[in-house]
Design a protein around this motif. Structure first.
Motif, PDB file in Angstrom:
ATOM      1  N   ILE A   1       0.850  -1.200   0.000  1.00  0.00           N
ATOM      2  CA  ILE A   1       0.000   0.000   0.000  1.00  0.00           C
ATOM      3  C   ILE A   1       0.881   1.244   0.000  1.00  0.00           C
ATOM      4  O   ILE A   1       1.838   1.326   0.777  1.00  0.00           O
ATOM      5  CB  ILE A   1      -0.897   0.021   1.259  1.00  0.00           C
ATOM      6  CG1 ILE A   1      -1.722  -1.281   1.356  1.00  0.00           C
ATOM      7  CG2 ILE A   1      -1.799   1.240   1.266  1.00  0.00           C
ATOM      8  CD1 ILE A   1      -2.555  -1.398   2.618  1.00  0.00           C
ATOM      9  N   GLY A   2       0.548   2.207  -0.833  1.00  0.00           N
ATOM     10  CA  GLY A   2       1.311   3.455  -0.865  1.00  0.00           C
ATOM     11  C   GLY A   2       0.933   4.351   0.304  1.00  0.00           C
ATOM     12  O   GLY A   2      -0.161   4.242   0.873  1.00  0.00           O
ATOM     13  N   ASP A   3       1.825   5.299   0.629  1.00  0.00           N
ATOM     14  CA  ASP A   3       1.580   6.180   1.786  1.00  0.00           C
ATOM     15  C   ASP A   3       0.331   7.022   1.572  1.00  0.00           C
ATOM     16  O   ASP A   3      -0.477   7.233   2.482  1.00  0.00           O
ATOM     17  CB  ASP A   3       2.805   7.060   2.066  1.00  0.00           C
ATOM     18  CG  ASP A   3       3.272   7.863   0.828  1.00  0.00           C
ATOM     19  OD1 ASP A   3       3.799   8.962   1.003  1.00  0.00           O
ATOM     20  OD2 ASP A   3       3.073   7.384  -0.306  1.00  0.00           O
ATOM     21  N   GLY A   4       0.128   7.512   0.346  1.00  0.00           N
ATOM     22  CA  GLY A   4      -1.041   8.362   0.085  1.00  0.00           C
ATOM     23  C   GLY A   4      -2.344   7.627   0.326  1.00  0.00           C
ATOM     24  O   GLY A   4      -3.244   8.114   1.012  1.00  0.00           O
ATOM     25  N   SER A   5      -2.457   6.417  -0.216  1.00  0.00           N
ATOM     26  CA  SER A   5      -3.687   5.629  -0.050  1.00  0.00           C
ATOM     27  C   SER A   5      -3.894   5.274   1.408  1.00  0.00           C
ATOM     28  O   SER A   5      -5.011   5.294   1.915  1.00  0.00           O
ATOM     29  CB  SER A   5      -3.599   4.340  -0.875  1.00  0.00           C
ATOM     30  OG  SER A   5      -3.443   4.645  -2.226  1.00  0.00           O
TER      31      SER A   5
END
Ligand SMILES: Cc1ncc(Cn2nnc(CCOP(=O)(O)OP(=O)(O)O)c2C)c(N)n1
Length: 565
Positions: free
Chosen positions: A441-445
């Motif tokens: 999972i990316g930090d933004g999501s």
């Protein structure tokens, strides 16, 4: 036993295979929640908010086949809306239940809380009708059985979410007892003549082709056609590629597997073979701007048999009322072996390059995306499901090899960031005991729905979550950059101690080098009693080459000027 509307619903929930359902309480649904608790064979799972509860039910449906979520009127339901529409996009049967007003209030001309303050109480139902395959409102207890059964039967048949609204004063109202549940499990057989004609036409096209090829699409799982597809593949003996949102629906260790077909970002050697084929049968595809890389990767209609859930499209004809699995299985008995595309693939891949094994990074060098992917690849085994969030995680996950038995989850059709954390929670709730879930999972999501990690800790789930902290919305930057793609950084690993409070066993780790990551994965593999979150810090511009290529082409498609009148 006198049945009530609430425990009628609970009985049907258990009969369709639910062991858990997700909810957030609200004064309109408290009696309904009590009625559901009457059924001890299911567990009622609370989420931090209704969007997460809907995403959790969607994730649960991926592993369990069907999911359910309960909210209160309007304020709960409209938060869940995104997750229910997403379940529609992803072809997942999620039963959405919302409580609503007391049936005496409309005729009393009352205004109510949790509404927009008008006398119209139907706008929630109207909204959900747009994103569900069936939507019912229970305003009289005697109608509850037929309405509940209609919503559930339709959801299971169409593989789409259904909407059930129950007036708050009817949840414990007496109602007839459930008829045998077998009536819920309807299947829709093909029309015999249409099926025979379609099989005959498809067999002729494939048997007369010089270079036939098979392409797996996203609807194979929803319509229970994975086995039939494999049967056809092994009868034909040709090369088999899969579309990106069908990754894992054909075994990647199968000798006929040639990789992901995704236009210019396909697996090595795959695109040229798919483009070289003279007849491609694609089973259950969704051809969208994202899966065709901005319309640059679409098989030509005159060289394609497009088998959809209920119809088959040929170069010159469309046949309807044909069940996908029946079609593929019947066709397997009519085709002759032709492995020309597979032979050619093996020549090209061997000639082009051996899989460039990523080398082990220098231990204390700053962590890179390549090293991160190399280590995650080594951590995936036959018991692992790899779940990837929208973002560069799509491309990093797509290029990972799935050992036999490993599974893959992606939400490419809806593509709603924030889905992955609650979907991980819901998927893990329904996961077989001996399997494990790894999420990328990316930090933004992560920032959209991070709080649901607290419930993973509450239930002691052994999930392993890699947060790729590249300081912003990199997938968006690669499509079209601007100041809006940059966000406030968090101490992601530090969140775990916040969520643990005095009673949790989650583990939060940071990795800034290859060695720190290797140590963190070792600790994660040994950790018991709760989830492990590893915050992997990489450079902002350290994204996959596939994202760069794909983002450029999608941007071109997005930016096409309006057609001149
Ligand atoms: C609910 C929702 N809101 C906005 C978007 C647009 N969007 N798509 N991807 C992103 C950024 C994802 O960033 P990250 O998770 O950090 O992933 P990376 O690409 O690895 O940086 C946005 C803002 C979206 N896809 N879904």
């Amino acid at each position: 036993k006198t049945y009530t509307v609430g425990n009628y619903l609970a009985t049907r929930f258990e009969q369709i295979g639910l062991k858990h359902y997700f909810m957030v309480p609200g004064d309109y649904n408290l009696v309904l929640l009590d009625q559901l608790l009457w059924n001890k064979n299911m567990q009622q799972i609370g989420c931090c908010n209704e969007l997460n509860a809907a995403y959790a039910a969607e994730g649960y449906a991926r592993v369990n086949g069907v999911g359910a979520v309960i909210t209160t009127f309007n304020v709960g339901a409209f938060s869940a809306f995104n997750g229910i529409a997403g379940a529609n996009a992803e072809s997942l049967p999620v039963i959405f239940v919302s409580s609503s007003y007391n049936t005496n209030d409309p005729s009393a001309n009352h205004l109510l809380h949790h509404t927009i303050g008008s006398h119209d109480f139907a706008y929630q139902y109207d909204a959900f009708r747009q994103v569900t395959c069936a939507s019912v409102r229970i305003l009289h207890a005697e109608n509850a059985p037929s309405l509940i059964d209609h919503a559930i039967v339709t959801a299971l048949r169409e593989r789409k979410p259904a909407y059930i609204e129950i007036a708050c004063n009817l949840s414990d109202a007496p109602c007839p007892k459930p008829a045998p549940f077998e009536i819920l499990l309807v299947s829709q057989p093909s029309n015999r003549q249409a099926l025979d004609a379609a099989v005959e036409t498809a067999a002729a096209l494939l048997n007369n082709a010089k270079k036939p090829l098979l392409l797996a699409g996203v609807h194979l799982r929803a319509f229970k056609a994975i086995d039939a597809f494999r049967e056809l593949a092994e009868a034909l003996g040709c090369a088999v590629a899969v579309m990106p949102n069908a990754k894992g629906f054909f075994p990647e260790n199968h000798p006929q597997y040639i990789g992901i077909y995704w236009g210019g970002v396909s697996s090595p050697g795959c695109e040229s073979i798919v483009d070289w084929a003279d007849m491609t049968l694609v089973a259950g595809p969704m051809f969208t701007d994202y899966t065709t890389v901005g319309w640059t990767a679409l098989p030509h209609r005159e060289q394609m048999i497009k088998a959809d859930p209920r119809q088959v499209q040929f170069p010159q004809a469309d046949y309807t009322e044909i069940a996908l699995a029946e079609f593929l299985s019947a066709l397997a008995k009519q085709v002759r072996k032709n492995d020309k595309t597979l032979i050619q693939f093996r020549r090209e891949v061997r000639k082009a390059h051996e899989e460039t094994e990523a080398h082990v990074a220098i231990e204390n060098a700053p962590l890179t995306r390549v090293e991160l992917c190399r280590q995650i690849q080594n951590d995936i085994d036959e018991k692992t499901t790899l779940l990837v969030e929208t973002g560069d995680a799509w491309f990093n996950g797509m290029s990972m090899h799935l050992p036999g038995g490993a599974r893959f989850e992606i939400e490419m059709q809806w593509g709603s960031i924030g889905w992955a954390v609650p979907a991980t929670f819901g998927y893990a709730m329904g996961l077989e005991r001996d399997r494990r879930l790894v999420s990328l999972i990316g930090d933004g999501s992560f920032q959209l729905t991070a709080q649901e990690v607290a419930n993973m800790i509450r239930y002691g789930q052994h999930n392993l979550i890699f947060i790729v902290n590249n300081r912003g919305y990199v997938i968006e930057s690669e499509i079209h950059d601007g100041p809006y793609n940059y966000i406030k950084n968090w101490d992601y690993a530090g969140l775990i101690s916040v969520f643990n409070a005095e009673d949790g066993h989650g583990l939060g780790l940071k990795a800034t080098t290859g060695k720190e990551l290797a140590d963190a994965i070792k600790k994660a593999r040994k950790h018991r009693g709760g989830p492990v979150l590893i915050e992997c810090q990489i450079a902002h511009d350290d994204c996959s080459p596939q994202l760069l290529k794909w983002g450029t082409k999608v941007a071109v498609a997005n930016e096409r000027p309006p057609r001149q009148a």
